[in-house]
Scaffold this active site. Sequence first.
Site, PDB file in Angstrom:
ATOM      1  N   HIS A   1       0.852  -1.183   0.000  1.00 25.63           N
ATOM      2  CA  HIS A   1       0.000   0.000   0.000  1.00 25.63           C
ATOM      3  C   HIS A   1       0.895   1.242   0.000  1.00 25.63           C
ATOM      4  O   HIS A   1       1.868   1.320   0.751  1.00 25.63           O
ATOM      5  CB  HIS A   1      -0.922   0.004   1.217  1.00 25.63           C
ATOM      6  CG  HIS A   1      -1.938   1.106   1.185  1.00 25.63           C
ATOM      7  ND1 HIS A   1      -2.788   1.302   0.115  1.00 25.63           N
ATOM      8  CD2 HIS A   1      -2.222   2.094   2.078  1.00 25.63           C
ATOM      9  CE1 HIS A   1      -3.564   2.347   0.366  1.00 25.63           C
ATOM     10  NE2 HIS A   1      -3.234   2.848   1.529  1.00 25.63           N
TER      11      HIS A   1
ATOM     12  N   HIS B   1      -3.110   9.122   1.303  1.00 26.76           N
ATOM     13  CA  HIS B   1      -3.087   7.934   0.448  1.00 26.76           C
ATOM     14  C   HIS B   1      -4.460   7.688  -0.147  1.00 26.76           C
ATOM     15  O   HIS B   1      -5.469   8.288   0.265  1.00 26.76           O
ATOM     16  CB  HIS B   1      -2.599   6.705   1.220  1.00 26.76           C
ATOM     17  CG  HIS B   1      -3.320   6.446   2.510  1.00 26.76           C
ATOM     18  ND1 HIS B   1      -4.027   5.293   2.750  1.00 26.76           N
ATOM     19  CD2 HIS B   1      -3.443   7.194   3.643  1.00 26.76           C
ATOM     20  CE1 HIS B   1      -4.549   5.326   3.973  1.00 26.76           C
ATOM     21  NE2 HIS B   1      -4.210   6.469   4.528  1.00 26.76           N
TER      22      HIS B   1
ATOM     23  N   CYS C   1      -3.535   2.856  -5.422  1.00 26.90           N
ATOM     24  CA  CYS C   1      -2.787   3.687  -4.480  1.00 26.90           C
ATOM     25  C   CYS C   1      -1.394   4.051  -4.992  1.00 26.90           C
ATOM     26  O   CYS C   1      -0.901   5.165  -4.754  1.00 26.90           O
ATOM     27  CB  CYS C   1      -2.685   2.996  -3.120  1.00 26.90           C
ATOM     28  SG  CYS C   1      -1.893   1.358  -3.178  1.00 26.90           S
TER      29      CYS C   1
END
Length: 300
Positions: free
Chosen positions: A30, A42, A154
């Site tokens: 991530h 994010h 992401c």
Amino acid sequence: MGVLSNKISREELKPGDHIYSWRTAHLYAHHGIYIGEEKVIHFTRGAGQEIGTGTVLDRIIVSSSPSHSTGNPCPRCGDQARLDGVISSCIDCFLAEGDLYLFQYSVSPVIFLAKARGGTCTLAASDPPADVIHRASFLLQNGFGDYHIFRNNCEDFAIYCKTGLLVFTSISVGRSGQAASFLAAASAVVSSPLRFLTTSFSGLAVVGCAMYCASRIVSDIGVRRDVTKVPVERLVAGSSIDESVMANEDSTTETGKEDSASETGKQETTTETGKEDPAAETSKEDSATHIVKEVAPVVS
């Protein structure tokens, strides 16, 4: 941080850094942008789901958004378990008990290929930290379009914040090195015609590795030709992205049509010229025959 690992300590963090943390036994990572004061911006799909397929995969590929027990939310971030889109979290929530890694920019092709796992570095150059933080903060307020695991995830968000680059074609993956790496591996295994040139295991391994490396290189945002720099102010609810894409594709289509029309015109001109030449030759033959008939009686 070395050639084989991008792991860093929190003390090494600087505002504007692109960071990431591995999830679920290193299946995927991530990504986010560190903006200082232990805050990370994010992009997440929400509800802890990275892909949202409605299948068992959602239970494996999870934890893209901060997750706490219902009765024990983060004292700094609150309960963000079901938030989606661009969000701001403390670094503890972002890491989700994982390790901290720094995404590298402007790496050499040798270093790029040495890091065999995609989603850790790129050949592209990063913009100054002030521009990176400005983009991330702007998108926190205005969004980054719809989440898509291959085209707009992401990592795509973090790379855009760092470079300002967007992919303007609709036939390929986005900027994500993880997605490109996955597709490169699949291509190397099932679609390489070169694998039929050898039957040995070592030969197959060499061919597969070469195909994997080549696919990763050409898919990297730093060498792709289907990218354009887009100011963040144009990215309002994703509409400007679509308009930019359509404008580029329309321009390319029109140019192609004009070139095609030009070539067609040249071919028609050549064809007409070719049609006239046989007629001219026939006329010359008839004239010669007539002259011969007139001269023949005189000779006799």
